[in-house]
Scaffold this motif. Structure first.
Motif, short mmCIF file in Angstrom:
data_model
loop_
_atom_site.label_atom_id
_atom_site.label_comp_id
_atom_site.label_asym_id
_atom_site.label_seq_id
_atom_site.Cartn_x
_atom_site.Cartn_y
_atom_site.Cartn_z
N PRO A 66 0.80 -1.23 0.00
CA PRO A 66 0.00 0.00 0.00
C PRO A 66 0.83 1.27 0.00
CG PRO A 66 -0.97 -1.62 1.47
CD PRO A 66 0.34 -2.20 1.03
N SER A 67 1.94 1.29 0.71
CA SER A 67 2.75 2.51 0.75
C SER A 67 3.37 2.80 -0.62
CB SER A 67 3.86 2.39 1.81
OG SER A 67 4.79 1.38 1.47
N GLU A 68 3.75 1.77 -1.34
CA GLU A 68 4.33 1.96 -2.66
C GLU A 68 3.27 2.45 -3.65
OE1 GLU A 68 7.78 -1.51 -2.38
OE2 GLU A 68 5.75 -2.02 -3.03
N ILE A 69 2.09 1.87 -3.57
CA ILE A 69 1.01 2.30 -4.45
C ILE A 69 0.59 3.73 -4.14
CG2 ILE A 69 -1.41 1.87 -5.07
CD1 ILE A 69 -0.78 -1.13 -4.66
N ASP A 70 0.59 4.08 -2.86
CA ASP A 70 0.27 5.45 -2.48
C ASP A 70 1.29 6.42 -3.05
OD1 ASP A 70 -1.22 7.47 -0.83
OD2 ASP A 70 0.74 7.60 0.17
N PHE A 71 2.57 6.05 -3.00
CA PHE A 71 3.63 6.89 -3.58
C PHE A 71 3.41 7.06 -5.08
CE2 PHE A 71 7.53 6.33 -6.13
CZ PHE A 71 8.08 7.59 -5.98
#
Length: 428
Positions: A66-71
């Motif tokens: 999720p953090s990568e997709i948010d970035f």
């Protein structure tokens, strides 16, 4: 094993292509990508496939959290549709390729990735990053092993490489036939034997050379290697034998005219009764320097910068190209960068004696098999599930056998044609 999760070890345009393909409905088209080299680095007669084992493990873990997709969403790399697709990403296709440790030549389809366009294209940068680096190191290391003529080599280039590249380079060098590495992470991860004793700083730390040698021998015993070129090499050898006795395992020389110094050192060691003490040399050695020492009394070589940088060829020149869409061969016609379309298979032809004579690349399903042919591709991933991988030791032995199989001219360090000619039969 990487500092970052493998999903973001990629290029921006891989994900913008996915976004556009999702938008226009082409993302799910069945595609085939091939990894190959158009030419070998200057002066090289063969390439070595390396890094496949590392790569398959990274593809297994290729996920977007999720953090990568948010970035990616916040920075505008992907839109909402692509973000949802990435959240569910799993590679479900097939990967076939040459065995790790196999030799390759211009045009060899060393890796074939099949699946939907979107799931295959996002792997491009990772595939090339791993295979280009590891194959470059392995090819340089293999040439050094040939030049060493059976004498042992230790890989000691960690301080000349990125910290993670150093570990991968140690693995590739060991695959190619090096016996040891100085890199402890490579020893832990891959079971590679590690070696090392002391640097010049340890000698300089002490009041004199004998004190440094005495400390090292007291800690490690006589089965150690003493570095004798901090001050005067001849006196260093005398001090080493005076401290450790003729049972000292080895001395190491890291500077000077190594050919002359090796001869003088052998004579001096023998005169001191240390006839079994080995001589280890290091200091900016590449395959040419090692070959130049073939007639000298050297027992082991230490190679650093040259091996971890591919000895002048830091990349294997591999590319990842789309060759088939929905069963239809596709061809890139750019000048000097043309591709040959279609999913292909390859065989290596041999004489009855086992000497390789030709590599033949043909459309998938049409192998013109002859006696003594060897099919080169193996399954690495089937419908998204990784197949069992050979061990590093098995891959190391495979490369050793491959090098035995090529004509002797192919092992020369001089400029020449590829060791084995390649014939490509295009799709009809």
């Amino acid at each position: 094993m990487s500092t970052f999760r493998p999903a973001l070890l990629t290029d921006h345009y891989e994900l913008t292509m996915v976004g556009a393909a999702l938008q226009d409905g082409t993302a799910d088209r069945r595609c085939v990508f091939e990894v190959f080299s158009r030419r070998l680095p200057a002066g090289r007669r063969y390439g070595v496939v390396a890094g496949t084992g590392r790569l398959i493990e990274m593809i297994r873990d290729f996920r977007f959290d999720p953090s990568e997709i948010d970035f990616l969403r916040r920075t505008g790399v992907v839109d909402e549709r692509a973000a949802r697709w990435l959240a569910d990403y799993r590679f479900t296709g097939d990967i076939d390729g040459y065995a790790e440790g196999e030799l390759f030549f211009p045009g060899s389809p060393i890796l074939t990735v099949s699946g939907t366009f979107a799931e295959c294209v996002v792997l491009e940068t990772l595939v090339l990053s791993v295979l280009n680096h590891d194959s470059a190191v392995a090819a340089a290391a293999a040439r050094m092993v040939t030049a060493a003529r059976g004498r042992a080599l230790i890989e000691m280039g960690s301080r000349r490489a990125h910290e993670e590249a150093a570990v991968a380079a140690a693995r590739a060098a060991y695959l190619a036939g090096f016996r040891f590495t100085s890199n402890l992470a490579a020893g832990q991860r891959y079971g590679i034997p590690t070696a090392g004793t002391a640097a010049h700083a340890f000698t300089l730390l002490h009041d004199d050379e004998r004190a440094a040698f005495a400390s090292q021998v007291a800690t490690l015993g006589k089965d150690t290697t003493l570095l004798v070129d901090t001050y005067d090499i001849a006196q260093g050898i005398r001090n080493a034998i005076a401290v450790a006795g003729p049972e000292l395992r080895a001395v190491r020389i890291d500077s000077g005219d190594l050919a002359v110094i090796a001869q003088q050192s052998r004579e001096l060691l023998d005169s001191l009764g240390a006839t079994e003490t080995k001589i280890v040399v290091s200091g900016d050695l590449d395959e040419y320097a090692i070959a130049a020492l073939a007639a000298e009394p050297v027992d082991m070589y230490g190679a650093g910068t040259a091996v971890v940088t591919g000895s002048g060829a830091p990349t294997a020149g591999l590319v990842y190209k789309l060759v088939e869409v929905e069963g239809r061969p596709v061809v890139k016609r750019s000048e000097h960068k043309a591709t040959i379309g279609g999913h292909k298979v390859a065989v290596r032809r041999h004489k009855p004696t086992g000497t390789a004579t030709e590599e033949v690349i043909v459309p998938q399903g049409v192998p013109d098999r002859q006696p003594n042919d060897r099919l080169l591709q193996h399954s690495y991933v089937v419908a998204g599930e990784p197949a069992p991988l050979p061990t590093l030791e098995e891959s190391r032995e495979h490369l050793r056998q491959c090098l035995i199989s090529i004509p002797w001219e192919g092992l020369k360090l001089s400029v020449g044609d590829p060791a084995v000619p390649v014939t490509v039969v295009p799709a009809s």
